[in-house]
Scaffold this active site. Structure first.
Site, PDB file in Angstrom:
ATOM      1  N   CYS A 158       4.829  49.622  -6.424  1.00 22.22           N
ATOM      2  CA  CYS A 158       4.240  50.948  -6.608  1.00 22.22           C
ATOM      3  C   CYS A 158       4.854  52.022  -5.715  1.00 22.22           C
ATOM      4  O   CYS A 158       4.541  53.200  -5.868  1.00 22.22           O
ATOM      5  CB  CYS A 158       2.731  50.894  -6.376  1.00 22.22           C
ATOM      6  N   ASP A 175       0.800  10.386   3.638  1.00 22.86           N
ATOM      7  CA  ASP A 175       1.357  11.293   4.637  1.00 22.86           C
ATOM      8  C   ASP A 175       0.223  12.095   5.268  1.00 22.86           C
ATOM      9  O   ASP A 175      -0.076  13.206   4.856  1.00 22.86           O
ATOM     10  CB  ASP A 175       2.345  12.232   3.940  1.00 22.86           C
ATOM     11  N   CYS A 229      -1.619  50.234  -6.777  1.00 20.44           N
ATOM     12  CA  CYS A 229      -0.543  49.247  -6.896  1.00 20.44           C
ATOM     13  C   CYS A 229      -0.824  48.300  -8.069  1.00 20.44           C
ATOM     14  O   CYS A 229      -1.856  47.623  -8.078  1.00 20.44           O
ATOM     15  CB  CYS A 229      -0.423  48.444  -5.600  1.00 20.44           C
ATOM     16  N   CYS A 278       1.275  46.191   1.110  1.00 21.57           N
ATOM     17  CA  CYS A 278       1.268  47.476   0.434  1.00 21.57           C
ATOM     18  C   CYS A 278      -0.139  48.045   0.554  1.00 21.57           C
ATOM     19  O   CYS A 278      -1.121  47.348   0.379  1.00 21.57           O
ATOM     20  CB  CYS A 278       1.619  47.264  -1.034  1.00 21.57           C
ATOM     21  N   CYS A 306       6.661  49.522  -1.208  1.00 23.45           N
ATOM     22  CA  CYS A 306       6.220  48.444  -2.088  1.00 23.45           C
ATOM     23  C   CYS A 306       7.085  48.432  -3.353  1.00 23.45           C
ATOM     24  O   CYS A 306       7.217  49.448  -4.019  1.00 23.45           O
ATOM     25  CB  CYS A 306       4.759  48.655  -2.452  1.00 23.45           C
ATOM     26  N   LYS A 334      10.402   3.409   3.794  1.00 25.52           N
ATOM     27  CA  LYS A 334      10.490   4.871   3.678  1.00 25.52           C
ATOM     28  C   LYS A 334      11.154   5.274   2.366  1.00 25.52           C
ATOM     29  O   LYS A 334      12.200   4.718   2.018  1.00 25.52           O
ATOM     30  CB  LYS A 334      11.317   5.421   4.850  1.00 25.52           C
ATOM     31  N   TYR A 340      -7.699   1.732   5.413  1.00 29.26           N
ATOM     32  CA  TYR A 340      -6.777   0.638   5.100  1.00 29.26           C
ATOM     33  C   TYR A 340      -6.860  -0.531   6.070  1.00 29.26           C
ATOM     34  O   TYR A 340      -6.046  -1.448   5.998  1.00 29.26           O
ATOM     35  CB  TYR A 340      -5.338   1.152   5.052  1.00 29.26           C
ATOM     36  N   LYS A 359       2.068   4.657   1.453  1.00 24.30           N
ATOM     37  CA  LYS A 359       1.968   5.180   2.813  1.00 24.30           C
ATOM     38  C   LYS A 359       1.598   6.656   2.712  1.00 24.30           C
ATOM     39  O   LYS A 359       2.401   7.498   2.331  1.00 24.30           O
ATOM     40  CB  LYS A 359       3.304   4.999   3.531  1.00 24.30           C
ATOM     41  N   GLU A 408       0.845  -1.202   0.000  1.00 19.71           N
ATOM     42  CA  GLU A 408       0.000   0.000   0.000  1.00 19.71           C
ATOM     43  C   GLU A 408       0.878   1.248   0.000  1.00 19.71           C
ATOM     44  O   GLU A 408       1.924   1.255   0.635  1.00 19.71           O
ATOM     45  CB  GLU A 408      -0.861   0.037   1.278  1.00 19.71           C
TER      46      GLU A 408
END
Ligand SMILES: [Zn+2]
Length: 673
Positions: A415, A119, A435, A430, A412, A318, A230, A117, A115
């Site tokens: 701008c 995360d 902008c 900003c 910024c 792993k 599972y 694995k 299967e």
């Protein structure tokens, strides 16, 4: 419709929705369009609203429940949820196989199941009489946390088993699975958090775990969580022969089982399958950090048993982390579409997991300081969730003498407007109305429904006009000329004229909508309304001092600060003046007649700690909007406004079926009026 017909119709709709949920979320094979699904759902919600006593906890409308108290209660797993031993290379895999054979005193190939694995976060779901009763985290394997309310929000988890399809299920069973957030969901979530100035999740597992441990299921419900099941804990009355059989049964009962799971004849095939999964991990929309090899026969599993905390019949293989070292050539600020300024590292190009990486967001100033990242440093780069390049750490031993600290810009870069960092936020923003980095987003907001509501100035046309240099700031909307629009693709004289007319029609706008249209950071519809009610005229708000502003209901320190800085910007004032010069007429708020008040005739109970306002402020707002505040929850209460740690009033309201709202709901009740 009478009660009996309604009851039948509700049952029919529930069954249909459960069926289509399963097609969509578990089988990934929808039979109806999203719009059709939404109609079914709305019809059910409407009927339940009309007949509130017919609402049952397993209704698809009831996935999102009330806020938990300040912490989760503990659940003891009836069978321990074991961890797995790890294998890191081919040698470890064949050692595992040899141990299995030695222990069983068997020769020849052992059938395995391989299967991916996932995360994510391991959870257990308990079903009694076909209904989900408890859902918990793995915790330390012996006890976990009761997160039933949050797990209920995951649409691929059945609240009730479809007995007809399942062909009957045991009275009691436990299902185990991994809750995860897909790569695309992870990217989106982090983008949002970056714009909001919230800290980022380092990887999808943290994102899934963080989402599942929210006290408010409403937050969890927004987080695109999914599950792959599972295995099982206790299943009363069924003996499984193989692990494959377990998985097929779970599928039949309506659970989501990963499609990449494969039964193989022996350890060589198992190792090959692990290689193959490692090869396709990039292409999957969920992150996997390895594979799990399990002995397929349940009888052999039983004989192998467990040692300390891990079974002898399974091992986690792993995969190598996808990370590389590279150099930071420069750090440059980039302005997001909502004005957030993000420092981005320009990297010496490096291949990670088959993809060339040249750039990595460093997120914000705190992150750079915390990791002590400098220009010229050699850093470890990973691809979080196999997608986003992420600087994990600095190789301090490789730091050159001339490594440069990064100084955050005061202006910024797009701008030149002031950039500010609000209290409690990690990003600089900003504040410039013109902008260019934010222009499209600002225009969309400006022309949007809750602001100027200009028909025909949607996202597509905004993009086209900005790209063609017809719009440079918000005020340009009112100076658009038919002949300029006509020069663009897709436009004919009628459509161009219609748009000009639509804009001309919107030249009268109430003050609160005008304020909202400017997109001042932290100033939403509600705060705009409060400001409008207090000052009545735009030119009265300009000179208002922060101390005065923050005393207004629904305003507070952060909003006041935003308002003062926004109107202190000369360029912002110039653009507003240009909008007014175009003939836009900002109307003072109407005095509300009693029947127009949004909360007229409604009875409220306020409980718990509210985040944005004190209880007495909340009561004041309710009264001023025509509502009534009562102290105890009873059958005649219309709404319970609940903050954190709501206590017994919440339980009582739940029992009586009284509508429970949070601050956001509350504000939208008044703000939308
Ligand atoms: Zn800017």
């Amino acid at each position: 419709m009478n009660r009996t017909t309604a009851k039948k119709e509700i049952a029919r709709l529930k069954e249909l929705i459960v069926y289509h949920n399963h097609r969509y979320y578990v089988l990934d094979a929808p039979e109806i369009s999203d719009a059709q699904y939404d109609r079914l759902f709305k019809r059910l919600a409407d009927l339940e609203k009309a007949f509130p006593r017919l609402v049952t906890p397993d209704s698809p409308t009831q996935r999102v429940g009330a806020i938990s108290k300040d912490k989760f209660s503990t659940v003891t797993h009836s069978l321990q949820m074991l961890g797995l031993e790890n294998a890191f290379n081919a040698g470890d895999i064949s050692d595992f196989d040899a141990r299995v054979k030695r222990y069983l005193q068997m020769e020849g190939d052992i059938p395995y199941v391989v299967e991916p694995k996932i995360d994510g976060l391991a959870v257990e779901l308990v079903y009694e009489n076909g209904r989900l009763t408890v859902g918990s985290t793995r915790g330390d394997g012996i006890t976990g946390e009761d997160i039933t309310g949050n797990l209920r929000t995951i649409k691929s988890i059945p609240l009730v088993i479809d007995q007809a399809r399942a062909g009957g299920v045991p009275d009691y069973f436990e299902v185990r699975g991994e809750v995860y957030i897909g790569k695309s969901g992870f990217v989106k979530l982090n983008e949002q958090r970056e714009e909001n100035g919230e800290s980022l999740f380092a990887n999808p597992r943290n994102a899934a775990a963080g989402s599942l441990r929210q006290l408010d299921p409403k937050v969890t419900a927004k987080r695109q969580l999914e599950i792959f099941c599972y295995g099982t804990g206790i299943v009363k009355g069924i003996e499984f022969g193989t692990h494959e059989e377990v998985l097929n049964t779970l599928k039949k009962w309506g659970f989501c089982v990963n499609k990449e799971i494969l039964a193989v004849a022996g350890i060589n095939e198992a190792a090959a399958r692990c290689e193959c999964l490692s090869g396709i991990r990039e292409a999957l929309d969920y992150q996997i950090d390895g594979a799990v090899i399990k002995v397929n026969s349940i009888e052999l599993q039983r004989r192998l048993g467990t040692k300390t905390r891990a079974p002898r019949w399974a091992i986690a293989v792993k995969f190598e982390a996808q990370r590389e070292n590279t150099k930071i050539r420069d750090i440059v600020p980039s302005v997001g579409r909502l004005g957030a300024i993000t420092p981005v590292a320009e990297l010496a190009p490096v291949i990670i997991g088959g993809v060339e990486v040249k750039r990595a967001s460093l997120h914000n100033e705190d992150e750079i300081r915390k990791k002590d990242i400098r220009i010229g440093d050699t850093v470890v780069v990973e691809r979080a969730g196999d997608v986003i390049p992420y600087v994990v750490s600095v190789e301090l031993s490789l730091r050159p003498a001339d490594a440069k600290e990064y100084l955050f810009p005061k202006e910024c870069p797009a701008c030149g407007s002031e950039v500010i960092r609000h209290e409690g936020e990690s990003v600089y923003r900003c504040i410039g109305l013109s902008c260019p980095a934010q222009l499209k987003e600002r225009l969309r907001h400006f022309a949007g429904k809750a602001a100027f509501d200009i028909q025909g100035l949607g996202a597509k046309n905004v993009d086209q006009f900005v790209d063609a240099n017809l719009l440079h700031d918000l005020s340009d909307v009112f100076y658009l000329k038919q002949e300029d629009i006509l020069k663009l693709d897709r436009w004919a004289s009628t459509s161009a004229k219609n748009l000009i007319d639509a804009i001309a029609k919107k030249k009268e706008i109430p003050l609160h909508k005008f304020l909202f249209s400017l997109g001042i950071k932290n100033v939403g519809e509600f705060a705009s309304k409060m400001l409008a009610d207090r000052y009545k005229r735009l030119d009265k708000i300009y000179p208002a001092a922060k101390d005065e502003l923050k005393e207004i209901d629904g305003v507070g320190e952060t909003v006041a600060d935003s308002v003062v800085r926004f109107f202190a910007d000369e360029n912002n004032k110039r653009i507003i003046q240009r909008i007014l010069d175009a003939g836009v007429n900002v109307l003072p708020p109407e005095e509300k007649s009693p029947e127009k008040q949004p909360l007229a005739g409604l009875r409220f109970v306020v409980t718990g700690t509210l985040a944005g306002l004190s209880r007495s402020e909340a009561k004041d707002i309710i009264t001023r909007n025509g509502g009534k505040v009562v102290s105890a929850v009873s059958g005649s209460t219309d709404y319970l406004l609940a903050g954190a740690s709501p206590g017994s009033k919440l339980d009582k309201a739940n029992k009586l079926g009284i509508k429970i709202i949070d601050e956001e709901d509350f504000f939208s009740m008044i703000g939308g009026a």
